[in-house]
Motif scaffolding. Structure first.
Motif, PDB file in Angstrom:
ATOM      1  N   THR A   1       0.818  -1.208   0.000  1.00 54.31           N
ATOM      2  CA  THR A   1       0.000   0.000   0.000  1.00 54.31           C
ATOM      3  C   THR A   1       0.852   1.259   0.000  1.00 54.31           C
ATOM      4  O   THR A   1       0.467   2.293   0.553  1.00 54.31           O
ATOM      5  CB  THR A   1      -0.974   0.005   1.186  1.00 54.31           C
ATOM      6  N   ALA A   2       2.023   1.178  -0.635  1.00 50.89           N
ATOM      7  CA  ALA A   2       2.882   2.336  -0.872  1.00 50.89           C
ATOM      8  C   ALA A   2       3.463   2.182  -2.270  1.00 50.89           C
ATOM      9  O   ALA A   2       3.674   1.060  -2.741  1.00 50.89           O
ATOM     10  CB  ALA A   2       4.004   2.419   0.164  1.00 50.89           C
ATOM     11  N   GLY A   3       3.712   3.312  -2.926  1.00 51.12           N
ATOM     12  CA  GLY A   3       4.289   3.247  -4.262  1.00 51.12           C
ATOM     13  C   GLY A   3       5.731   2.761  -4.205  1.00 51.12           C
ATOM     14  O   GLY A   3       6.503   3.186  -3.341  1.00 51.12           O
TER      15      GLY A   3
ATOM     16  N   VAL B   1       0.583  -7.851  -5.352  1.00 47.99           N
ATOM     17  CA  VAL B   1      -0.099  -6.680  -5.911  1.00 47.99           C
ATOM     18  C   VAL B   1       0.538  -5.441  -5.308  1.00 47.99           C
ATOM     19  O   VAL B   1       0.539  -5.274  -4.077  1.00 47.99           O
ATOM     20  CB  VAL B   1      -1.614  -6.725  -5.628  1.00 47.99           C
ATOM     21  N   ALA B   2       1.095  -4.582  -6.171  1.00 47.40           N
ATOM     22  CA  ALA B   2       1.828  -3.421  -5.678  1.00 47.40           C
ATOM     23  C   ALA B   2       1.718  -2.264  -6.655  1.00 47.40           C
ATOM     24  O   ALA B   2       1.806  -2.465  -7.870  1.00 47.40           O
ATOM     25  CB  ALA B   2       3.306  -3.772  -5.470  1.00 47.40           C
ATOM     26  N   PRO B   3       1.565  -1.024  -6.143  1.00 44.27           N
ATOM     27  CA  PRO B   3       1.633   0.154  -7.013  1.00 44.27           C
ATOM     28  C   PRO B   3       3.090   0.403  -7.407  1.00 44.27           C
ATOM     29  O   PRO B   3       3.939   0.653  -6.547  1.00 44.27           O
ATOM     30  CB  PRO B   3       1.099   1.295  -6.135  1.00 44.27           C
ATOM     31  N   TRP B   4       3.367   0.347  -8.694  1.00 40.58           N
ATOM     32  CA  TRP B   4       4.754   0.420  -9.181  1.00 40.58           C
ATOM     33  C   TRP B   4       4.896   1.547 -10.198  1.00 40.58           C
ATOM     34  O   TRP B   4       3.949   1.882 -10.919  1.00 40.58           O
ATOM     35  CB  TRP B   4       5.134  -0.914  -9.827  1.00 40.58           C
ATOM     36  N   GLY B   5       6.076   2.114 -10.257  1.00 42.25           N
ATOM     37  CA  GLY B   5       6.360   3.122 -11.266  1.00 42.25           C
ATOM     38  C   GLY B   5       7.849   3.391 -11.315  1.00 42.25           C
ATOM     39  O   GLY B   5       8.647   2.710 -10.665  1.00 42.25           O
TER      40      GLY B   5
ATOM     41  N   GLY C   1       3.350   9.261 -10.368  1.00 43.22           N
ATOM     42  CA  GLY C   1       2.270   8.311 -10.586  1.00 43.22           C
ATOM     43  C   GLY C   1       2.733   6.867 -10.469  1.00 43.22           C
ATOM     44  O   GLY C   1       3.912   6.544 -10.660  1.00 43.22           O
ATOM     45  N   ASP C   2       1.796   5.989 -10.158  1.00 43.80           N
ATOM     46  CA  ASP C   2       2.045   4.553 -10.061  1.00 43.80           C
ATOM     47  C   ASP C   2       1.035   3.816 -10.928  1.00 43.80           C
ATOM     48  O   ASP C   2       0.003   4.366 -11.319  1.00 43.80           O
ATOM     49  CB  ASP C   2       1.896   4.064  -8.620  1.00 43.80           C
TER      50      ASP C   2
ATOM     51  N   GLU D   1      -2.041   6.491  -7.581  1.00 38.16           N
ATOM     52  CA  GLU D   1      -0.937   7.289  -7.042  1.00 38.16           C
ATOM     53  C   GLU D   1      -0.892   7.119  -5.535  1.00 38.16           C
ATOM     54  O   GLU D   1      -1.878   7.380  -4.855  1.00 38.16           O
ATOM     55  CB  GLU D   1      -1.087   8.771  -7.402  1.00 38.16           C
ATOM     56  N   PHE D   2       0.260   6.633  -5.051  1.00 38.50           N
ATOM     57  CA  PHE D   2       0.450   6.352  -3.628  1.00 38.50           C
ATOM     58  C   PHE D   2       1.648   7.126  -3.100  1.00 38.50           C
ATOM     59  O   PHE D   2       2.550   7.498  -3.854  1.00 38.50           O
ATOM     60  CB  PHE D   2       0.708   4.854  -3.411  1.00 38.50           C
TER      61      PHE D   2
END
Length: 372
Positions: A172-174, A193-197, A203-204, A227-228
């Protein structure tokens, strides 16, 4: 509130575990109309407080890594409760079932962990939080609510090997790099499952990675933009403009481009921005404020002092200046042209593969990948 993203089998958990049970007395929800965070106290204005608690808006719960005091918003938001619609989407992507063992990286308020515990059953969720004060607040909220979750104060970048193997890992963090520890701590066939960028921007995009049966890699497609707040171990240090733009006109190359602002930038979550971020490595871009019909976009190299600036002007050809070992605008324009030539793919056609040695992005097929 869910924006149509709430899976029906999750409905009992969301009904039983309200977000309001995990929010602090003083919080800073994002006011969509005003375009800024506002301070709301439950003691002073309970109706407004509960209204925001139930709304599909992000809520800041900590500023400046806990150094902030007072009621006005701080400088940098460092812990929050995500928009419910984003929580719904990521839990849907996680495909978690009763009895699954789950590791959560980034406890925050504890709401997401409580939802997972309601879904999977008591004792199946471990959550890791890097901030000590946030850890204690979440631990107290989860205990008060009666959610049987193990809360660990530590660096989630390292996972939590003591509770492995996990069927599911949710972040739950980018992140800008997926640590292989997460792959090692997941079961073969498990999901991450992960916010990636990349550091190209803030942005993620949510990566949904399946761990290979031999445990040697994890790979999968992206499911959509978000976005995280960034994992603390992977925050980008501020880029100082004056460290890059030095010397006079003789130290930079001038040219032009027929790309327009709307075409190149799109909106905040446009797929072309994501495509460019994947194809132009070790680069950070800054979109400056538009004044008198002109908007500069700056590109800064993160491994040297290369820089570029494209000046978009309404109704006129954009001018370009570049300096340094790399020609960053040439790379960015080539990346955009590549995206265009591939049929302007959306986020979901891109994917990510993670091994112990590297991570690589791809379009449509993992075999056609490149390092990121």
């Amino acid at each position: 509130m869910s924006g149509g993203a709430l899976p029906s089998d999750w409905a009992p958990s969301f009904a039983a575990v309200p977000r309001s049970a995990f929010l602090p007395e003083l919080m800073w929800p994002f006011d969509m109309g005003a375009g800024t965070s506002v301070a709301v106290s439950r003691a002073d204005d309970p109706a407004t407080w509960y209204g925001y608690a139930d709304a599909d808006v992000p809520v800041v719960t900590q500023w400046d890594d806990g150094k902030h005091t007072g009621t006005e918003p701080g400088q940098v938001s460092t812990s929050s409760a995500s928009m419910p619609s984003v929580v719904f989407r990521m839990l849907r992507d996680l495909d978690v079932h009763p009895g699954n063992r789950v590791l959560e990286v980034g406890t925050g308020t504890g709401w997401n962990a409580a939802l997972l515990a309601h879904r999977t059953g008591a004792g199946n969720v471990v959550t890791v939080e890097v901030d000590g004060a946030v850890t204690e607040q979440a631990r107290a909220s989860l205990k008060r609510f009666g959610a049987a979750v193990r809360v660990i104060h530590g660096d989630g970048y390292e996972g939590y090997a003591e509770g492995a193997p996990y069927d599911r890992i949710i972040v739950t963090a980018g992140v800008r790099h997926i640590p292989f520890a997460w792959v090692e701590q997941a079961r073969p066939g498990g999901l991450i499952v992960a916010p990636w960028g990349t550091h190209y921007g803030n942005g993620d995009t949510v990566a949904r990675l399946a761990v290979a049966q031999d445990g040697g890699s994890a790979s999968g497609s992206f499911t959509g933009p978000v976005e995280f707040m960034k994992l603390r171990a992977q925050r980008l240090s501020p880029v100082v403009h004056s460290d890059y733009v030095t010397g006079g006109p003789e130290d930079r190359d001038a040219s032009s481009t027929d790309l327009t602002e709307d075409v190149f930038l799109g909106d905040r979550f446009s797929p072309q921005r994501f495509a460019v971020s994947l194809r132009v490595p070790h680069c950070h871009h800054v979109i400056a404020e538009k004044r008198d019909g002109a908007r500069p976009v700056w590109l800064y190299g993160l491994t040297d002092r290369s820089w570029a600036c494209v000046m978009f002007r309404d109704g006129d050809t954009a001018r370009v200046w570049q300096s340094g070992p790399r020609r960053l605008w040439d790379e960015a324009e080539a990346a955009y042209r590549w995206w265009e030539s591939e049929g302007k793919p959306g986020h979901e056609r891109f994917g990510l593969t993670v091994t112990a040695e590297a991570q690589a992005a791809w379009l449509d097929e993992p075999e056609a990948s490149w390092p990121v």
